[in-house]
Design a protein around this motif. Structure first.
Motif, mmCIF file in Angstrom:
data_model
loop_
_atom_site.group_PDB
_atom_site.id
_atom_site.type_symbol
_atom_site.label_atom_id
_atom_site.label_comp_id
_atom_site.label_asym_id
_atom_site.label_seq_id
_atom_site.Cartn_x
_atom_site.Cartn_y
_atom_site.Cartn_z
ATOM 1 N N ALA A 323 0.825 -1.212 0.000
ATOM 2 C CA ALA A 323 0.000 0.000 0.000
ATOM 3 C C ALA A 323 0.854 1.254 0.000
ATOM 4 C CB ALA A 323 -0.925 -0.014 1.216
ATOM 5 N N HIS A 324 1.929 1.238 0.753
ATOM 6 C CA HIS A 324 2.764 2.435 0.848
ATOM 7 C C HIS A 324 3.607 2.641 -0.410
ATOM 8 C CE1 HIS A 324 1.356 2.219 4.926
ATOM 9 N NE2 HIS A 324 1.888 3.398 5.177
ATOM 10 N N HIS A 325 4.005 1.562 -1.055
ATOM 11 C CA HIS A 325 4.755 1.741 -2.299
ATOM 12 C C HIS A 325 3.843 2.190 -3.441
ATOM 13 C CE1 HIS A 325 8.879 0.606 -1.309
ATOM 14 N NE2 HIS A 325 8.315 -0.093 -0.341
ATOM 15 N N VAL A 326 2.599 1.750 -3.409
ATOM 16 C CA VAL A 326 1.635 2.278 -4.378
ATOM 17 C C VAL A 326 1.430 3.769 -4.127
ATOM 18 C CG1 VAL A 326 -0.770 2.218 -5.128
ATOM 19 C CG2 VAL A 326 0.471 0.083 -4.759
ATOM 20 N N GLY A 327 1.304 4.150 -2.852
ATOM 21 C CA GLY A 327 1.172 5.561 -2.512
ATOM 22 C C GLY A 327 2.362 6.378 -2.968
ATOM 23 N N LEU A 330 2.149 6.926 -6.706
ATOM 24 C CA LEU A 330 1.136 7.925 -7.038
ATOM 25 C C LEU A 330 1.653 9.335 -6.764
ATOM 26 C CD1 LEU A 330 -2.103 6.193 -5.700
ATOM 27 C CD2 LEU A 330 -1.459 6.562 -8.086
ATOM 28 N N LEU A 331 2.317 9.519 -5.630
ATOM 29 C CA LEU A 331 2.881 10.833 -5.310
ATOM 30 C C LEU A 331 3.928 11.243 -6.335
ATOM 31 C CD1 LEU A 331 3.257 10.526 -1.428
ATOM 32 C CD2 LEU A 331 1.687 12.043 -2.648
ATOM 33 N N ALA A 335 4.638 14.470 -8.654
ATOM 34 C CA ALA A 335 5.812 15.251 -8.250
ATOM 35 C C ALA A 335 6.842 15.379 -9.371
ATOM 36 C CB ALA A 335 6.462 14.614 -7.020
ATOM 37 N N ILE A 336 7.054 14.311 -10.135
ATOM 38 C CA ILE A 336 8.117 14.324 -11.149
ATOM 39 C C ILE A 336 7.877 15.391 -12.211
ATOM 40 C CG2 ILE A 336 9.204 12.976 -12.997
ATOM 41 C CD1 ILE A 336 8.887 10.503 -11.185
ATOM 42 N N PRO A 337 6.712 15.437 -12.867
ATOM 43 C CA PRO A 337 6.524 16.492 -13.867
ATOM 44 C C PRO A 337 6.507 17.896 -13.260
ATOM 45 C CG PRO A 337 4.498 15.235 -13.554
ATOM 46 C CD PRO A 337 5.563 14.512 -12.827
ATOM 47 N N LEU A 338 6.008 18.037 -12.019
ATOM 48 C CA LEU A 338 5.992 19.354 -11.376
ATOM 49 C C LEU A 338 7.407 19.858 -11.134
ATOM 50 C CD1 LEU A 338 4.545 21.681 -9.955
ATOM 51 C CD2 LEU A 338 4.525 20.284 -7.858
ATOM 52 N N VAL A 339 8.254 18.997 -10.559
ATOM 53 C CA VAL A 339 9.641 19.400 -10.287
ATOM 54 C C VAL A 339 10.390 19.634 -11.594
ATOM 55 C CG1 VAL A 339 11.839 18.661 -9.280
ATOM 56 C CG2 VAL A 339 9.700 18.253 -8.050
ATOM 57 N N ALA A 340 10.161 18.784 -12.605
ATOM 58 C CA ALA A 340 10.815 18.961 -13.901
ATOM 59 C C ALA A 340 10.452 20.314 -14.513
ATOM 60 C CB ALA A 340 10.437 17.828 -14.841
ATOM 61 N N MET A 341 9.191 20.704 -14.384
ATOM 62 C CA MET A 341 8.747 21.995 -14.907
ATOM 63 C C MET A 341 9.436 23.152 -14.174
ATOM 64 S SD MET A 341 4.847 23.499 -15.106
ATOM 65 C CE MET A 341 4.741 23.553 -13.297
#
Length: 349
Positions: A323-327, A330-331, A335-341
């Motif tokens: 469950a935590h690795h799925v979470g 998802l995060l 996060a990846i495209p936001l930080v990349a932007m």
């Protein structure tokens, strides 16, 4: 003729890779190390790859390993997982905080101390979702070779260090599901169902589709009472050998010069990441009724298949870890495209 030679080469390299993983696992098992077949196999194949041995796993075998790992995680789910879920919001909130700290602090460390450009530093700092990270890097953000080396070092070190830590740290132990080994017919039927759902998840472009699909199928079937019993020990050993080979083979194609160039940054970034996870896990411990090691594996930034396999090998509740690795995935999807932007905006003149 060319295709037959290529197929023969792939077969030979695959067999050699699996034999190296099995040999490394056997040595680790003889030494009495926890999660020996997984840790020893991953380390042996990684060393062989860096030494120039052409190790590899074909895509179909990689996907098979993902499906079998997901199946094994579902079959190892503890019976009181549903009762313990009321505690999970605490650890899920800790996971979100941990992600912010890892990405920001590790990226800052790689920039300031090791002189990496913003793109390379922050793409190297993401704790997972490697295929997504590399697709953004391939689009022109950061140094793809350094990113892959730093990320693979993180995955390998976590696979090696967690079992060693289990020998010295009070990580606790969780009694999972008990019972005799599953019957062969049941195991085959559940595996087929896991593979079908994993394929559907992959076609829907769900991250780690084969592993997550198989895991969801196996856990659902277990909770529904459709099967009982444990995964046969020899079956688990085979799964650990494949996952160890998969983790180690990620070093294939990386030269020693490239490895040395990125290794120190990778080691430092991994050390910082581990420190953050450990502090967060200790902070959460008084608020939840579960072993420290289980919390740590759930919050750990390792690959889903690797951490899931470690959870099975160390006897923890795989439902919590899953469950935590799925979470986390998802995060990271957001996060990846936001930080990349944000990084691209900083790099604009």
């Amino acid at each position: 003729m060319i295709s037959s030679i290529a197929a023969g080469t792939i077969a030979r390299r695959t067999i050699v890779t699996l034999l190296i993983s099995a040999a490394g696992g056997a040595v680790a098992a003889l030494l009495g190390l926890p999660a020996a077949w997984l840790m020893g196999g991953a380390l042996a194949v990684a060393v062989a790859a860096l030494a120039g041995v052409p190790v590899m796993l074909p895509n179909w075998l990689r996907d098979t390993a993902f499906v079998l790992t997901g199946l094994s995680m579902g079959a190892s789910v503890a019976r009181d997982s549903l009762a313990l879920m009321v505690q999970w919001p605490v650890t899920l909130a800790a996971l979100a905080l941990e992600m912010v700290l890892i990405i920001s602090l590790t990226g800052l460390l790689l920039r300031k101390l090791f002189g990496l450009d913003r793109g390379t530093a922050y793409l190297s700092s993401f704790p997972g979702h490697l295929s997504f990270v590399m697709s953004i890097a391939a689009a022109g953000l950061g140094d793809t070779r350094q990113i892959i080396i730093i990320q693979v070092i993180r995955i390998l070190l976590l696979t090696i260090c967690v079992p060693i830590g289990a020998m010295f740290l009070p990580i606790g132990h969780f009694e999972g599901s008990a019972g005799p080994p599953m019957e062969s017919a049941t195991l085959v039927s559940v595996a087929i169902a896991c593979g079908v759902v994993g394929f559907i998840f992959t076609r829907l472009r769900i991250p780690a589709g084969y592993a997550l699909g198989a895991m969801a199928t196996s856990i659902s079937a277990k909770f529904a009472g459709l099967f009982e019993g444990q995964i046969p020990p020899l079956f688990l050993v085979a799964v650990f050998i494949m996952i160890g080979a998969l983790i180690g083979s990620r070093f294939s194609g990386i030269t020693m010069a490239e490895f040395r160039k990125a290794a120190i940054g990778g080691l430092a970034g991994t050390a910082l990441t581990v420190a953050i996870v450990t502090v967060i896990a200790f902070a959460v411990l008084p608020f939840v009724d579960m072993p420290f090691g289980q919390i740590w594996l759930g919050l750990s930034p390792g690959a889903l298949e690797g951490m899931g396999a470690l959870g099975i090998a160390l006897g923890f509740d795989t439902a919590f870890i899953a469950a935590h690795h799925v979470g986390r995935l998802l995060l990271l999807t957001f996060a990846i495209p936001l930080v990349a932007m944000l990084v691209r905006q900083k790099e604009l003149p």
